[in-house]
Design an enzyme around this catalytic site. Structure first.
Site, mmCIF file in Angstrom:
data_model
loop_
_atom_site.group_PDB
_atom_site.id
_atom_site.type_symbol
_atom_site.label_atom_id
_atom_site.label_comp_id
_atom_site.label_asym_id
_atom_site.label_seq_id
_atom_site.Cartn_x
_atom_site.Cartn_y
_atom_site.Cartn_z
ATOM 1 N N ASP A 144 0.816 -1.208 0.000
ATOM 2 C CA ASP A 144 0.000 0.000 0.000
ATOM 3 C C ASP A 144 0.854 1.264 0.000
ATOM 4 O OD1 ASP A 144 -2.610 1.287 0.141
ATOM 5 O OD2 ASP A 144 -2.052 1.866 2.175
ATOM 6 N N VAL A 174 -7.662 6.451 3.003
ATOM 7 C CA VAL A 174 -7.769 7.491 1.976
ATOM 8 C C VAL A 174 -6.442 7.700 1.234
ATOM 9 C CG1 VAL A 174 -9.619 8.731 3.154
ATOM 10 C CG2 VAL A 174 -7.240 9.286 3.685
ATOM 11 N N ARG A 175 -5.479 6.796 1.421
ATOM 12 C CA ARG A 175 -4.225 6.962 0.704
ATOM 13 C C ARG A 175 -4.440 6.901 -0.805
ATOM 14 N NH1 ARG A 175 -1.000 3.691 3.345
ATOM 15 N NH2 ARG A 175 0.126 5.293 4.473
ATOM 16 N N ALA A 176 -5.371 6.054 -1.246
ATOM 17 C CA ALA A 176 -5.654 5.956 -2.674
ATOM 18 C C ALA A 176 -6.168 7.285 -3.214
ATOM 19 C CB ALA A 176 -6.669 4.844 -2.941
ATOM 20 N N VAL A 233 -3.135 9.708 -3.446
ATOM 21 C CA VAL A 233 -2.218 9.344 -4.522
ATOM 22 C C VAL A 233 -2.855 9.599 -5.881
ATOM 23 C CG1 VAL A 233 -1.002 7.421 -5.613
ATOM 24 C CG2 VAL A 233 -0.963 7.658 -3.128
#
Length: 598
Positions: free
Chosen positions: A165, A246-248, A251
């Site tokens: 991830d 919420v990293r997606a 990014v």
């Protein structure tokens, strides 16, 4: 770092792999993306493009550092500078690979086989951009901002979900080249091998143009606008993909803005979002997602599986082509191994009475307690014969299999303590009078691997629920000791991993209760896949320890005498008959496992 960078195969000379090139270019424009993970078979230019990236970065002196699989923590983080200690008796810091990669590229080939302790260190530094070293009498910190590029062959093992991830973008490569492409690739490679200098000179202008384009995009990046409408589209798509956290979203926004700057735009458009969507979601899309993948390599990932059973699998996903091949082989090998067989000479046995039933589950039995071995006991078992071991299980008995001795790995030398304690009134003594050893680390590198028989015969007399209760007890003890756990199930002529290798969760009740039993017993295929998995585990972490627990009623005629399971192994016989047939005990002896009954 590369001493002769001009002799590397030029980035712009690589034929094909446009998605990979785009991902690397976006990571160069905005290093905050978090790097690029590349999954693909051998011979798909993964390493060539990764090495070529450093030579198209705006900084002509950008470093390129390679992290080898066998590297130590000292090599990665930095350690005591022995030269200064020996010459001036001063404690000084000697930089490691993280320092050398600052401002450039840190490349990890076969990142899925990287040892867990190195993965932990990479996670910390990648998140903070700062390497802090507190060891060997050293207290030091330095900036460590780099583009992390990791390549992997999915057939060689999974990537730890936490590290996966962390990679901002992922590319799944295929090795399907047309005839014309194959001819072109071979021709270019041959030309480079014949005269590397002339070949690089031929692409010098293209390399320079790409470098300038990346620099221009970096300058434009702060001025790129993204409307709330585009941000909402990102949020909706990530929600539909059922991603964690919420990293997606973050990014995706950064990648879209980098692509906008790359194409010379001023504001992010829907087309920009679509262009980078699969790079962001390829390794984050999970079971239950309502957003289908846009790449053929990632199709059919969700299926009809229960989200609780596939949560861990989805975090360590690999290309569908590899999974399909594995699944096909599992069924094929299962038939070859005479699955679903009993004591008779024919494969048609009393299992057939159960096999006609639809798959069903049983609630775990909380009254069953199984005392798993602690890390200390596992280590002891790996260095002593089984006749000297002690293992307890409630309502059970133990019979030892054949002994399996393993050599003990020596502890690393503690150079700081060795040097500081080798000093007298006349100064430093060299060579040292005594070598001091680092204290052995505890609570790390312990794996509990569960293999559960899920054939239909397990449903009789509620033994399936008892097996689940024992597994829950093992998982709970592993959780208290902060040890790792993984779980495979075999039944219905297939083998699958329902729990990836992770630190044991607090509660596995829901996962266990949702596991169903039905069909035949692919016992041999289950052991073969677990043996292969363990071989990769020990290649990745040679100093770790594992204990495999096999829960089965022994209803199979499979020949497993040729199968070796690394580490310590216990077979738990859960056959419910008053007079046991002894098949499970024979299986335990065949694979050098301790035998227990419930």
């Amino acid at each position: 770092m590369t001493s002769l960078p001009h002799l590397e195969f030029p980035f712009t000379a690589v034929a094909g792999q446009e998605n990979f090139k785009l991902a690397l270019t976006l990571a160069a424009i905005n290093p905050l993306l978090g790097g690029v993970l590349v999954s693909g078979p051998r011979g798909s230019a993964k390493s060539t493009l990764a090495r070529g990236l450093a030579h198209v970065l705006p900084d002509l002196e950008a470093p390129f550092a390679t992290l080898p699989l066998g590297a130590s923590e000292e090599r990665l983080l930095g350690t005591l500078d022995l030269d200064k200690v020996l010459k001036s008796k001063e404690v000084a810091f000697h930089p490691g690979l993280l320092s050398k990669a600052h401002g450039g590229v840190l490349y990890v080939d076969e990142v899925n086989l990287l040892a867990d302790n190195l993965v932990d260190q990479l996670l910390d530094v990648a998140a903070s951009g700062v390497n802090r070293v507190e060891r060997d009498g050293i207290s030091h910190e330095h900036a460590a901002k780099f583009i992390l590029v990791g390549t992997m062959n999915p057939d060689e093992g999974e990537l730890r979900p936490q590290l996966q991830d962390r990679f901002g973008l992922m590319v799944e490569l295929a090795n399907n080249y047309s005839l014309d492409e194959r001819v072109q690739i071979v021709k270019l490679r041959d030309e480079f091998d014949q005269n590397a200098q002339a070949f690089c000179d031929k692409y010098r202008v293209k390399q320079k143009n790409l470098r300038q384009s990346i620099e221009i995009a970096q300058q434009k990046l702060p001025d790129i606008e993204c409307s709330d409408e585009m941000r909402l589209l990102i949020a909706k798509a990530c929600f539909q993909a059922n991603v964690d956290g919420v990293r997606a979203d973050i990014v995706w926004l950064r990648a879209a803005m980098a692509y906008t700057a790359w194409r010379g735009g001023k504001a992010v458009t829907r087309a920009d979002l679509d262009m980078v969507a699969e790079l962001v979601l390829a390794h984050r899309r999970q079971a239950g997602s309502s957003l289908p993948p846009t790449s053929g390599n990632s199709s059919n990932h969700q299926g009809n599986q229960n989200p609780n059973q596939t949560q861990a699998q989805s975090n360590a996903r690999r290309p569908e082509s590899s999974r399909s091949k594995t699944s096909h082989n599992s069924v094929e090998q299962g038939h070859q191994g005479q699955v679903d067989s009993g004591d008779g000479s024919s494969t048609q046995t009393d299992d057939d009475d159960w096999g006609s039933m639809p798959a069903q589950s049983q609630t775990l039995d909380h009254s069953v307690h199984f005392e798993s071995q602690s890390g200390t006991q596992i280590k002891k078992n790996l260095t002593t014969s089984l006749t000297e071991q002690s293992f307890s299980i409630s309502k059970g008995e133990s019979t030892q299999g054949r002994s399996q001795n393993k050599s003990k790995i020596g502890k690393a030398v503690d150079w700081h303590k060795t040097i500081t304690q080798s000093t007298n009134d006349q100064g430093l003594q060299w060579p040292p009078v005594k070598l001091h050893r680092h204290n052995e680390k505890t609570g790390q590198g312990i794996l509990h691997l569960i293999l559960l028989d899920c054939s239909a015969s397990m449903l009789g007399h509620a033994v399936f629920g008892k097996a689940k209760g024992a597994i829950l007890d093992i998982a709970h003890q592993a959780y208290l000791k902060r040890e790792q756990i993984s779980m495979f199930i075999f039944g219905n002529n297939e083998v699958k991993q329902v729990q990836a290798k992770v630190r044991a969760p607090k509660d596995m009740s829901e996962l266990l209760n949702n596991i169903e039993a039905g069909g035949g017993t692919p016992f041999r295929d289950g052991l073969l896949q677990v043996a292969s998995w363990l071989a990769r585990y020990y290649k990745q972490s040679p100093t770790s320890y594992s204990h495999t627990y096999i829960f089965t009623d022994g209803r199979t005629q499979a020949d497993v005498i040729d199968i070796e399971l690394k580490g310590h192994c216990s077979l738990i016989d859960i056959e419910s008959s008053v007079i046991k047939r002894g098949k499970a005990q024979q299986l335990a002896h065949a694979i050098n496992a301790e035998y227990f009954t419930i």
